[in-house]
Design an enzyme around this catalytic site. Structure first.
Site, PDB file in Angstrom:
ATOM      1  N   HIS A 269      -0.088   0.804  -7.332  1.00 17.15           N
ATOM      2  CA  HIS A 269       0.502   2.155  -7.429  1.00 17.15           C
ATOM      3  C   HIS A 269      -0.371   2.962  -8.382  1.00 17.15           C
ATOM      4  O   HIS A 269      -1.534   3.228  -8.087  1.00 17.15           O
ATOM      5  CB  HIS A 269       1.965   1.982  -7.873  1.00 17.15           C
ATOM      6  N   HIS A 310      -2.702   3.876   2.380  1.00 18.11           N
ATOM      7  CA  HIS A 310      -1.476   4.428   1.820  1.00 18.11           C
ATOM      8  C   HIS A 310      -0.325   4.084   2.744  1.00 18.11           C
ATOM      9  O   HIS A 310      -0.499   4.088   3.958  1.00 18.11           O
ATOM     10  CB  HIS A 310      -1.601   5.961   1.688  1.00 18.11           C
ATOM     11  N   ASP A 366      -6.198   8.163  -5.617  1.00 16.10           N
ATOM     12  CA  ASP A 366      -6.810   7.416  -6.710  1.00 16.10           C
ATOM     13  C   ASP A 366      -8.300   7.175  -6.532  1.00 16.10           C
ATOM     14  O   ASP A 366      -8.962   6.712  -7.450  1.00 16.10           O
ATOM     15  CB  ASP A 366      -6.113   6.056  -6.866  1.00 16.10           C
TER      16      ASP A 366
HETATM   17  N1  ACO Z   1      -8.554  -2.357   1.850  1.00 11.63           N
HETATM   18  C1  ACO Z   1      -8.648  -3.221   2.901  1.00 11.63           C
HETATM   19  N2  ACO Z   1      -7.645  -3.436   3.769  1.00 11.63           N
HETATM   20  C2  ACO Z   1      -6.513  -2.767   3.589  1.00 11.63           C
HETATM   21  C3  ACO Z   1      -6.341  -1.855   2.532  1.00 11.63           C
HETATM   22  C4  ACO Z   1      -7.418  -1.655   1.642  1.00 11.63           C
HETATM   23  N3  ACO Z   1      -7.330  -0.808   0.608  1.00 11.63           N
HETATM   24  N4  ACO Z   1      -5.093  -1.334   2.574  1.00 11.63           N
HETATM   25  C5  ACO Z   1      -4.499  -1.894   3.645  1.00 11.63           C
HETATM   26  N5  ACO Z   1      -5.355  -2.762   4.242  1.00 11.63           N
HETATM   27  C6  ACO Z   1      -5.105  -3.531   5.471  1.00 11.63           C
HETATM   28  C7  ACO Z   1      -4.177  -4.686   5.220  1.00 11.63           C
HETATM   29  O1  ACO Z   1      -4.874  -5.873   4.885  1.00 11.63           O
HETATM   30  C8  ACO Z   1      -3.475  -4.791   6.562  1.00 11.63           C
HETATM   31  O2  ACO Z   1      -4.349  -5.403   7.452  1.00 11.63           O
HETATM   32  P1  ACO Z   1      -3.766  -6.393   8.593  1.00 11.63           P
HETATM   33  O3  ACO Z   1      -2.932  -5.524   9.473  1.00 11.63           O
HETATM   34  O4  ACO Z   1      -4.973  -6.947   9.248  1.00 11.63           O
HETATM   35  O5  ACO Z   1      -2.965  -7.423   7.863  1.00 11.63           O
HETATM   36  C9  ACO Z   1      -3.322  -3.346   7.003  1.00 11.63           C
HETATM   37  O6  ACO Z   1      -4.418  -2.657   6.363  1.00 11.63           O
HETATM   38  C10 ACO Z   1      -2.003  -2.708   6.595  1.00 11.63           C
HETATM   39  O7  ACO Z   1      -1.852  -2.883   5.203  1.00 11.63           O
HETATM   40  P2  ACO Z   1      -0.460  -3.025   4.480  1.00 11.63           P
HETATM   41  O8  ACO Z   1      -0.623  -3.853   3.238  1.00 11.63           O
HETATM   42  O9  ACO Z   1       0.580  -3.489   5.473  1.00 11.63           O
HETATM   43  O10 ACO Z   1      -0.161  -1.536   4.130  1.00 11.63           O
HETATM   44  P3  ACO Z   1       0.908  -1.044   3.072  1.00 11.63           P
HETATM   45  O11 ACO Z   1       1.429   0.220   3.575  1.00 11.63           O
HETATM   46  O12 ACO Z   1       1.884  -2.124   2.750  1.00 11.63           O
HETATM   47  O13 ACO Z   1       0.031  -0.842   1.752  1.00 11.63           O
HETATM   48  C11 ACO Z   1      -1.177   0.119   0.002  1.00 11.63           C
HETATM   49  C12 ACO Z   1      -0.284   0.368   1.220  1.00 11.63           C
HETATM   50  C13 ACO Z   1      -0.428  -0.792  -1.020  1.00 11.63           C
HETATM   51  C14 ACO Z   1      -1.468   1.435  -0.688  1.00 11.63           C
HETATM   52  C15 ACO Z   1      -2.480  -0.556   0.476  1.00 11.63           C
HETATM   53  O14 ACO Z   1      -3.172   0.277   1.379  1.00 11.63           O
HETATM   54  C16 ACO Z   1      -3.384  -0.973  -0.668  1.00 11.63           C
HETATM   55  O15 ACO Z   1      -3.203  -2.034  -1.255  1.00 11.63           O
HETATM   56  N6  ACO Z   1      -4.385  -0.104  -1.060  1.00 11.63           N
HETATM   57  C17 ACO Z   1      -5.232  -0.371  -2.172  1.00 11.63           C
HETATM   58  C18 ACO Z   1      -4.511  -0.028  -3.447  1.00 11.63           C
HETATM   59  C19 ACO Z   1      -4.406   1.475  -3.660  1.00 11.63           C
HETATM   60  O16 ACO Z   1      -5.365   2.203  -3.486  1.00 11.63           O
HETATM   61  N7  ACO Z   1      -3.203   1.908  -4.083  1.00 11.63           N
HETATM   62  C20 ACO Z   1      -2.937   3.312  -4.379  1.00 11.63           C
HETATM   63  C21 ACO Z   1      -1.941   3.884  -3.431  1.00 11.63           C
HETATM   64  S1  ACO Z   1      -1.735   5.606  -3.784  1.00 11.63           S
HETATM   65  C22 ACO Z   1      -0.700   5.666  -5.095  1.00 11.63           C
HETATM   66  O17 ACO Z   1       0.072   4.799  -5.367  1.00 11.63           O
HETATM   67  C23 ACO Z   1      -0.759   6.817  -5.946  1.00 11.63           C
END
Ligand code: ACO
Length: 432
Positions: A269, A310, A366
């Protein structure tokens, strides 16, 4: 054919059919409880870990269309607010639903300014933290401790009193945030300067050394104010849901903001911009970007591509667009952050790569904010703190909306129990 705003469900276990009303494209989960196999059955529930498809409230504050990349506060587009408004004006808008008149803005600004000081005891207990305490840990604990200074804050349904606590929180967060930083680097705490606007005052408390008054660069002050606008609210994210969930027990807002800040601290987050910077350092050079992207994809990088993806945006995060432009203005003053080239290359490759395209992973807020913060001289540990300051108004507005909502009750989800059935206690000497 006449259409009906209802949903028909047939339970194949019993052959019975049910008609549930649809409102705003949703059905009420509680309506599902009518679906039972017999009179003793508890009734149907939905299973929704992480609330992927559950509206937990009705809210008039922030609108997001994740597919179209739209973010609006009270109907105003984020890019327009970032261009024309100030953080304090946006805070008023978020809290009250309308942009202030000139007189209302002046009064609001004055009341925030007059509450920037904290009790001297706050300084004393902040001084008790270890010399190298993480500023976010200090912020979370110090905000929680404020509830002991304002015991009347627990009267959450007394509107005048509630608004006073909200004003105090918005005003005091920068003071506590700056002091958390000063403590972690062993510098004396700087008192607020009430001649300065919100962002400039925060910079003064962060950076002032021996000078009588701190004069921040106006480009950097405006950049910080814009970053505050961009982070002011984001509807039902993790920390806001924490604020609403904890606040639903009717605890005072200082305790609830501490809980929301703790939720924000996590790397998925508000801690993500810190994680982005660490990732860019680890990559080290533009030439290492393709290998890093491959390592993310095959899981060997040990982390995701931080700052990408996201839960809601399946398009470019509209805040990231504003921040990217802002970065150019900041770098003109500070000189370019050497990590920018790595970030740009990561974005360029990721936006063409099938893995990221297929999953609709775009840069989020971010991805570039950390680069700006770093260029402005903020240490990485301060990044989540810089997020918590402006998000305070969003948390508070959402909390107040929840308190006034007759549909809301104490937050209390259900579970599907997967543990053992009733068993008899076995004395320790008889266990295998
Ligand atoms: N890098 C690589 N792969 C990713 C990323 C990433 N940053 N984000 C999602 N994926 C992939 C997952 O591995 C998943 O792949 P799969 O379908 O093959 O298993 C798919 O994309 C869907 O991902 P989920 O985890 O189901 O997506 P979710 O909506 O739960 O997660 C989140 C959202 C937590 C923001 C995620 O994209 C992530 O971890 N990003 C990196 C951390 C980040 O930048 N957080 C800031 C968010 S903005 C904020 O809070 C202000």
């Amino acid at each position: 054919m006449t259409t009906k705003e209802t949903l028909s469900i047939t339970d194949n276990r019993t052959g019975k059919s049910y008609e549930l009303p649809i409102t705003d494209g949703t059905i009420k989960s509680l309506d599902l409880r009518k679906i039972k196999v017999n009179d003793t059955d508890f009734g149907m529930m939905t299973y929704d870990p992480a609330f992927m498809n559950t509206a937990s409230c009705r809210s008039a504050i922030t609108y997001i269309d994740g597919d179209a990349g739209i973010l609006r506060y009270r109907g105003y587009d984020i890019a327009e607010l970032a261009e024309k408004s100030s953080y304090i004006e946006v805070a008023y808008l978020i809290m009250n639903g309308e942009l202030p008149t000139a007189k209302q803005l002046e009064e609001f600004t004055t009341s925030i300014t007059l509450h920037t000081f904290v009790h001297e005891n706050v300084k004393d207990f902040m001084e008790g933290f270890r010399y190298d305490a993480h500023p976010m840990g200090m912020l979370v604990s110090s905000v929680a401790a404020l509830s002991t200074f304002y015991p009347e804050a627990k009267n959450v349904f007394d509107e005048k009193n509630r608004r006073l606590q909200m004003t105090r929180l918005i005003a005091k967060m920068p003071t506590i945030a700056a002091w958390s930083y000063r403590h972690s680097v062993g510098l004396r705490y700087i008192y607020p300067d009430n001649d300065l606007p919100y962002a400039a005052n925060f910079l003064s408390m962060m950076k002032r050394m021996a000078e009588r008054a701190y004069k921040a660069n106006p480009v950097l002050t405006r950049a910080l104010d814009v970053l505050f606008i961009l982070h002011a609210d984001h509807e039902q994210n993790c920390s806001t849901s924490a604020m609403r969930g904890v606040g639903s027990s009717q605890v005072d807002p200082y305790s609830a903001v501490a809980a929301a800040s703790a939720a924000l601290y996590g790397p998925l987050h508000g801690g993500a911009n810190e994680a982005v910077l660490r990732m860019l350092h680890e990559i080290g050079d533009v030439k290492n970007v393709p290998a890093f992207i491959n390592a993310v994809k095959d899981g060997s990088a040990g982390s995701r591509l931080m700052g990408f993806g996201h839960r809601v945006y399946k398009n470019y995060d509209p805040r990231a667009k504003v921040i990217k432009k802002l970065a150019d203005q900041v770098f003109e003053v500070t000189g370019k952050n050497p990590l920018l080239d790595i970030a740009l290359e990561l974005e360029r490759i990721a936006l063409q790569d099938e893995y990221f395209v297929k999953r609709k992973l775009y840069p989020n807020v971010d991805f570039y904010s950390g680069l700006i913060y770093q260029a402005m001289g903020f240490p990485v540990d301060m990044f989540p703190v810089l997020f918590a300051i402006p998000r305070t108004v969003g948390w508070l507005a959402q909390w107040e909306e929840m308190l006034k909502d007759p549909d809301q009750k104490i937050a209390r989800p259900r579970q599907i129990f997967t543990g053992p059935d009733l068993r008899s206690y076995v004395d320790v000497e008889k266990r295998g």
